[in-house]
Motif scaffolding. Structure first.
Motif, PDB file in Angstrom:
ATOM      1  N   GLU A 235      87.044  41.443  18.972  1.00 31.51           N
ATOM      2  CA  GLU A 235      85.979  42.646  18.728  1.00 31.51           C
ATOM      3  C   GLU A 235      84.878  42.617  19.748  1.00 31.51           C
ATOM      4  OE1 GLU A 235      86.296  43.744  14.728  1.00 31.51           O
ATOM      5  OE2 GLU A 235      84.473  44.744  14.714  1.00 31.51           O
ATOM      6  N   ARG A 236      85.089  42.878  20.859  1.00 27.92           N
ATOM      7  CA  ARG A 236      83.722  42.893  21.799  1.00 27.92           C
ATOM      8  C   ARG A 236      84.096  44.002  22.911  1.00 27.92           C
ATOM      9  NH1 ARG A 236      85.946  37.965  22.649  1.00 27.92           N
ATOM     10  NH2 ARG A 236      84.274  36.879  21.831  1.00 27.92           N
ATOM     11  N   GLN A 237      82.950  44.416  23.616  1.00 26.22           N
ATOM     12  CA  GLN A 237      83.220  45.423  24.416  1.00 26.22           C
ATOM     13  C   GLN A 237      82.583  45.040  25.767  1.00 26.22           C
ATOM     14  OE1 GLN A 237      82.142  49.919  24.146  1.00 26.22           O
ATOM     15  NE2 GLN A 237      80.231  49.149  24.702  1.00 26.22           N
ATOM     16  N   ILE A 238      83.317  45.563  26.937  1.00 26.19           N
ATOM     17  CA  ILE A 238      83.048  45.105  28.267  1.00 26.19           C
ATOM     18  C   ILE A 238      82.682  46.550  28.954  1.00 26.19           C
ATOM     19  CG2 ILE A 238      83.549  43.891  30.502  1.00 26.19           C
ATOM     20  CD1 ILE A 238      85.199  42.024  29.115  1.00 26.19           C
ATOM     21  N   VAL A 239      81.556  46.836  29.515  1.00 27.97           N
ATOM     22  CA  VAL A 239      80.850  47.853  30.256  1.00 27.97           C
ATOM     23  C   VAL A 239      81.256  47.635  31.421  1.00 27.97           C
ATOM     24  CG1 VAL A 239      79.302  49.697  30.427  1.00 27.97           C
ATOM     25  CG2 VAL A 239      79.692  48.540  28.099  1.00 27.97           C
ATOM     26  N   LEU A 240      81.775  48.329  32.421  1.00 25.32           N
ATOM     27  CA  LEU A 240      81.956  48.336  33.809  1.00 25.32           C
ATOM     28  C   LEU A 240      81.255  49.291  34.586  1.00 25.32           C
ATOM     29  CD1 LEU A 240      85.745  47.777  33.848  1.00 25.32           C
ATOM     30  CD2 LEU A 240      84.100  46.149  34.294  1.00 25.32           C
ATOM     31  N   ASP A 241      79.901  49.065  35.099  1.00 26.72           N
ATOM     32  CA  ASP A 241      79.134  49.905  35.838  1.00 26.72           C
ATOM     33  C   ASP A 241      79.416  50.150  37.216  1.00 26.72           C
ATOM     34  OD1 ASP A 241      77.045  51.004  33.807  1.00 26.72           O
ATOM     35  OD2 ASP A 241      76.777  48.929  33.384  1.00 26.72           O
ATOM     36  N   CYS A 242      79.913  51.223  37.699  1.00 26.24           N
ATOM     37  CA  CYS A 242      80.086  51.334  39.060  1.00 26.24           C
ATOM     38  C   CYS A 242      79.128  52.228  39.560  1.00 26.24           C
ATOM     39  CB  CYS A 242      81.426  51.979  39.255  1.00 26.24           C
ATOM     40  SG  CYS A 242      82.821  50.876  38.483  1.00 26.24           S
ATOM     41  N   ASP A 243      78.045  51.730  40.501  1.00 27.70           N
ATOM     42  CA  ASP A 243      76.959  52.419  41.130  1.00 27.70           C
ATOM     43  C   ASP A 243      77.187  52.406  42.582  1.00 27.70           C
ATOM     44  OD1 ASP A 243      75.684  51.282  38.397  1.00 27.70           O
ATOM     45  OD2 ASP A 243      74.830  53.021  39.204  1.00 27.70           O
ATOM     46  N   VAL A 244      77.638  53.447  43.129  1.00 29.13           N
ATOM     47  CA  VAL A 244      77.790  53.832  44.660  1.00 29.13           C
ATOM     48  C   VAL A 244      76.503  53.781  45.509  1.00 29.13           C
ATOM     49  CG1 VAL A 244      78.577  55.272  46.339  1.00 29.13           C
ATOM     50  CG2 VAL A 244      79.425  55.326  43.978  1.00 29.13           C
ATOM     51  N   ILE A 245      76.455  52.676  46.050  1.00 29.36           N
ATOM     52  CA  ILE A 245      75.214  52.225  47.063  1.00 29.36           C
ATOM     53  C   ILE A 245      75.443  53.223  48.348  1.00 29.36           C
ATOM     54  CG2 ILE A 245      74.139  50.544  48.277  1.00 29.36           C
ATOM     55  CD1 ILE A 245      74.053  50.042  45.529  1.00 29.36           C
ATOM     56  N   GLN A 246      76.516  53.407  48.809  1.00 27.45           N
ATOM     57  CA  GLN A 246      76.899  53.985  50.090  1.00 27.45           C
ATOM     58  C   GLN A 246      78.323  54.732  50.025  1.00 27.45           C
ATOM     59  OE1 GLN A 246      75.389  52.318  53.871  1.00 27.45           O
ATOM     60  NE2 GLN A 246      77.644  52.328  54.180  1.00 27.45           N
ATOM     61  N   ALA A 247      78.183  55.933  50.254  1.00 27.75           N
ATOM     62  CA  ALA A 247      79.389  56.618  50.220  1.00 27.75           C
ATOM     63  C   ALA A 247      80.279  57.131  51.517  1.00 27.75           C
ATOM     64  CB  ALA A 247      79.373  57.908  49.374  1.00 27.75           C
ATOM     65  N   ASP A 248      81.375  57.029  51.547  1.00 21.85           N
ATOM     66  CA  ASP A 248      82.073  57.553  52.824  1.00 21.85           C
ATOM     67  C   ASP A 248      83.659  57.902  52.428  1.00 21.85           C
ATOM     68  OD1 ASP A 248      82.684  58.382  55.206  1.00 21.85           O
ATOM     69  OD2 ASP A 248      83.297  56.275  56.058  1.00 21.85           O
ATOM     70  N   GLY A 249      83.900  58.527  51.096  1.00 20.88           N
ATOM     71  CA  GLY A 249      85.126  58.853  50.791  1.00 20.88           C
ATOM     72  C   GLY A 249      85.590  57.755  49.801  1.00 20.88           C
ATOM     73  N   GLY A 250      86.299  58.229  48.966  1.00 20.14           N
ATOM     74  CA  GLY A 250      87.208  57.181  48.044  1.00 20.14           C
ATOM     75  C   GLY A 250      86.344  56.154  47.141  1.00 20.14           C
ATOM     76  N   THR A 251      85.071  56.891  46.889  1.00 18.56           N
ATOM     77  CA  THR A 251      84.348  56.102  45.870  1.00 18.56           C
ATOM     78  C   THR A 251      85.015  55.872  44.567  1.00 18.56           C
ATOM     79  OG1 THR A 251      83.250  57.910  44.867  1.00 18.56           O
ATOM     80  CG2 THR A 251      82.210  57.047  46.834  1.00 18.56           C
ATOM     81  N   ARG A 252      85.729  56.672  43.961  1.00 14.41           N
ATOM     82  CA  ARG A 252      86.290  56.349  42.432  1.00 14.41           C
ATOM     83  C   ARG A 252      87.405  55.336  42.814  1.00 14.41           C
ATOM     84  NH1 ARG A 252      88.390  62.077  40.703  1.00 14.41           N
ATOM     85  NH2 ARG A 252      86.723  62.651  42.473  1.00 14.41           N
ATOM     86  N   THR A 253      88.215  55.500  43.724  1.00 14.14           N
ATOM     87  CA  THR A 253      89.188  54.354  43.770  1.00 14.14           C
ATOM     88  C   THR A 253      88.728  53.068  44.294  1.00 14.14           C
ATOM     89  OG1 THR A 253      89.542  55.174  46.057  1.00 14.14           O
ATOM     90  CG2 THR A 253      91.111  55.977  44.267  1.00 14.14           C
ATOM     91  N   ALA A 254      87.516  53.012  45.088  1.00 13.62           N
ATOM     92  CA  ALA A 254      86.926  51.695  45.399  1.00 13.62           C
ATOM     93  C   ALA A 254      86.521  51.112  44.024  1.00 13.62           C
ATOM     94  CB  ALA A 254      85.763  51.748  46.146  1.00 13.62           C
ATOM     95  N   SER A 255      85.744  51.985  43.008  1.00 15.43           N
ATOM     96  CA  SER A 255      84.854  51.586  41.824  1.00 15.43           C
ATOM     97  C   SER A 255      86.167  51.003  41.046  1.00 15.43           C
ATOM     98  CB  SER A 255      84.712  52.842  41.345  1.00 15.43           C
ATOM     99  OG  SER A 255      83.441  53.383  41.909  1.00 15.43           O
ATOM    100  N   ILE A 256      87.369  51.660  40.983  1.00 11.52           N
ATOM    101  CA  ILE A 256      88.148  51.101  39.813  1.00 11.52           C
ATOM    102  C   ILE A 256      88.722  49.628  40.413  1.00 11.52           C
ATOM    103  CG2 ILE A 256      90.807  51.263  39.225  1.00 11.52           C
ATOM    104  CD1 ILE A 256      90.230  54.329  39.212  1.00 11.52           C
ATOM    105  N   SER A 257      88.992  49.635  41.866  1.00  7.36           N
ATOM    106  CA  SER A 257      89.472  48.136  42.534  1.00  7.36           C
ATOM    107  C   SER A 257      88.135  47.225  42.262  1.00  7.36           C
ATOM    108  CB  SER A 257      89.796  48.466  43.920  1.00  7.36           C
ATOM    109  OG  SER A 257      90.917  49.612  44.019  1.00  7.36           O
ATOM    110  N   GLY A 258      87.193  47.517  42.310  1.00  5.92           N
ATOM    111  CA  GLY A 258      86.072  46.689  42.228  1.00  5.92           C
ATOM    112  C   GLY A 258      85.807  46.306  40.762  1.00  5.92           C
TER     113      GLY A 258
END
Lengths: 238, 238, 238, 238, 238, 238
Positions: free
Chosen positions: E109-132
């Motif tokens: 019973e705990r939560q883990i929050v994944l914060d994905c903050d894009v520092i620099q974008a050149d396409g594919g930010t959502r897929t990089a976010s998931i992988s990271g």
């Protein structure tokens, strides 16, 4: 017997303290007993988008209560990020009431905003606001006429408002907070000098009333508004 | 020569009209010349979540300007749906300033909210707010002590605030709107009776100033706050 | 002894990593010890409405902390739907600080936005933001000059900021988070190369300080800013 | 002659199509001519915070217009992020009107939410909403009684609403959009079976009216509400 | 030939820089070429209301782009007061993707929050976010296991994501911004180690594609995710 | 056996009731079993700012669920002041899906807004919305062509959408609410008449699926969409 000792058709002490603040084109502190509302009229040389280029003016109202105008502190609407339904309902009523006595063509393409800020509340803040807003608007229009910006008076008649209610079965005039809280039925009348009705909002959440009850309240409202019309006339004559 | 004809170290007419409204536990209309702010203190028998159960109290401030407190009408923050950065900055300052003189343990687990609503503005609204808020808070605390809810005074010292600035190269005290608009530098000092500094906010957007300039403003602020401390003492003694 | 083992007038390791990101006209990752802020300068060929057609430019700042820049996760302001008072206060300070060294006429009718995003926080994020924003702004202005869009340097001087405080009675320079949490008094100084003061924000919520205390903090701030000026110069010379 | 060819005291075709949707405890599509409103009653076994533990229930209303219910598309309130003053005024009216005929103690500690969503608009959407909401509420209460959750009927009487107005000097009943747009005065009456008045909202923005005018509108409203009461009775009897 | 000179099935340089920030339980800067996203995992010993007391955990994601991560500055969502539809869509995707490989009972019973903050974008930010985000989550779970707070690994498999598209008729892997802007069709695949599909989002606004096209993109995605799985394994092994 | 008794490749009863409301340029009530969505198309002779003056049109979608469209009442997004991530995701999908079959140049510089309001929900509301929106859009375009405002048909092909899923290991077509709640995997397909794919959104939060599973769902979707295409054709032919 009313809690305040007043007769059923007796209003509270009524005063209009004009020029209460210095910047607005019209400014008045209106008091209905302990209810005190600062009403200011601000002239803006522009109109809302739907009126642009039509040669007509606009009059609108805004209303707010200071957080501690009341017995217990209310939260600040600016902090909550939105105006309550009650606030919006009241400011719509203020705008309609004042517009009912203004000829928009004669006002010319400008807007006058009536800000009604309740400094202290003891029942009847919306009706005090309308009655005070008329004074502020009159002063602002007088200023525009004195400067020659308006040539013909766009507001030849007065408008005033008062609340009435049925308390313990008795119709009474100008309810204060104690009466308002326990009234069986409660009605706000906006009347125009000369006898016509601009608006009636009669609500009976607890009880209900019949046609005769409504008429008796209307007659009390006429008595009250006549007193307000006289006080308004005196205030702007100063 | 200052636009108002005042000497560089001369404050505007100062008044604290206590019991300006009837519902709040503390209420005062503070005037620094044409700047008029209604300050009320509301006692609430609860504290914010982060303090619950710790036996300590809290003091916080809220600030607002009536739309037509100023030369031209400003839009209403409640209508826009958010408070400006300026408003939030000022209300944070009011809260911090008052907390600097309150012993939260002696206050007990309750909150006092200081509402500062600017009725009319002519420069220095935030410093007038702090100075007035102290009076409202003092009256509220006196009431709690009179009722026996607090046994030991949680606020033995006064706090006051004043603005100073450099206008045409001359350091001056208690800027009005004309001076404020054209000042090279502008500083708000929050001082505590006895000589200590609670807060300094010195900003020089147009020009900048050196250490000596900052000290000269601080000395003016001491002169101003001493006058305010005296007027505060007289107001609460009534 | 300070928790970090530093001397009272010793700053943390200072670095400016320029061109940290590729798209912005100016970009730097500034580090004051473990406090790391990404500062970018974005040139926009337009100005806010109040400046249109006046031939003058504008410089403004925005500030944010990534949710997990801190020990415990803070909620995301975009998700909450509004920026906190603290955020707004800081971004107003960043804008004012940078504008104090820019000649808006020489900048021409364009706006430069300085975004300061805190990647990791350990005290002093607002002062690191200002110091880093100057580097980003310098790089952006250099770019405009290199392209011939600006002919005369609108920003001949540097601006830097540092926090100082009184910890256990001792004035210390460049507070980290541990010191910041327990300081008796805390002041942020924004200084301009050459010795002038752009802004002082000195707050004493817990304790208070006297004139001598304020001057001692100011002297520490001069030591710190001189180090920052040197590091800024080196960073933009690369 | 009215644009629709109706007699002054003639209502539009009236229908209540019950069980229009399957999930709600009460559901009806009410039509006043081309005005069509889907009213649902949702029973929730909880009450608002101010009523918790008091053994009383609550009835409240919500109102919305689908974006293209009208001649030209209106923007969606959910997309704009706030409900208009008009929407809030109407949903407050719906709630008050229905509460005027419900005994909250007999309802027990539960809430019934009346959602009134305008599918198609041709004038009189608020009065159709109230009239339809009564049917949805009746069906929901019947369901609670059938399940034995309520033993005594908390709503022994019907409530209905209708709009009246003065068009070209003639008082007329049940205005459609064309009449509503050009009426000199416009009033909404909420009447209770048996003859009492729950609410009157009479507005005269363009013109104004006298006591006689108000009474003539009230008499038309009685004619209209009697027809609605009969149709409501028939709808729930099915 | 692709603008970057890459082969159709060639990914950009891939890196996972773990422990990029110090406070989070898991932290990584993931780079897919010039796309750089900071992913942090924050462990909170509480769960959302709908899960309280059920003995199960939760994993959720938040996503944001720094204003100047892109070629031209985007406005800050916190300043606008709301997250765009695009942002919400992406953060919902991140949460679902990670939850597809976590056993919530084993997480406790705990939560883990994944914060994905894009520092620099050149396409594919959502897929990089998931992988990271997987790497950050793995590090956070390893920490919980090392402390004995979790006894059985709740995330035995890896998840990764990559974008594919059809550019000038050719299916290509891992689109950069130039390709993304001109692609005929664009698909994001979230794959689980071992060959299963967690999510496919294939969109063809300009053109459309047939079953064969979809399968060819899926095959490219497998090639890309295998490379990502290997890099993830190496990153967390350090 | 499916809960509804349907065969795995059997759709629910499908109907398109055109001209359900009178004001919109296109209007249809689409039913997929108990899922009922009112879709209207509103033609506006203006385009969003990014398209002004380009001679191209735009098609966009908005989506909402009536509060009591579902088993338990959901709160009204207009009252909460924001649209959920789910709502935004769905309306973005509706817009993209319809734009995939419209030639914006042939549409001319005008916008058509597709409002999809769910009257009753039983699974598959987004796919019913897309399928119904095509009918509303077709009717609106037919109207523009009949008036001679468009000369060449900008939408020669149909688009339809259907949901598929894997329930208890069996791929099934057109999930109702019961199946949707318990499906191992769930996919929405937007297909274009003639066989091409406009969009696939396949999600597997609980389980995952392999390439073969995805293809089997796609084949079911083709069966479903062929039925929808036929029903759409019949509906607009009336």
């Amino acid at each position: 017997m009313r809690p305040s000792g007043r007769a059923p058709d007796e209003m509270r002490a009524l005063s209009f303290e004009t020029k209460f603040t210095i910047h607005a084109e019209g400014s008045v502190l209106v008091s209905f007993g302990n209810t005190k509302v600062l009403c200011t009229a601000s002239v803006e040389e522009k109109v809302p988008p739907f009126l642009r280029g039509k040669g007509e003016g606009w009059v609108t109202g805004e209303y707010s209560m200071l957080p501690r105008a009341t017995h217990t502190r209310g939260s600040r609407e600016a902090a909550k990020g939105k105006q309550s339904g009650r606030t919006q309902e009241i400011q719509r009523l203020i705008g309609r009431s004042l517009r009912s006595v203004v000829d928009m063509k004669k006002l010319g393409e400008r807007q006058i905003v009536l800000d009604c800020d309740v400094i202290q509340a003891d029942g009847g803040t919306r009706t005090a606001s309308i009655s005070g807003a008329w004074v502020a608007l009159r002063l602002a229009i007088d200023g525009l006429m004195a400067k020659g910006l308006i040539t013909e008076d766009p507001m030849p008649r007065r408008v005033a408002a008062v609340s009435c209610g049925i308390c313990d079965g008795v119709p009474v005039l100008d309810l204060d907070y104690i009466e308002d809280s326990s009234a069986d039925a409660d009605a706000n009348f906006v009347l125009i000098e000369g006898g016509h009705i601009a608006e009636v909002q009669a609500t009976a959440e607890g009880a209900t009333y019949d046609e005769e009850g409504l008429l008796r309240l209307l007659r009390l409202a006429r008595i009250g508004c006549d007193r307000i019309f006289a006080a308004q006339a005196e205030a702007v004559a100063k």
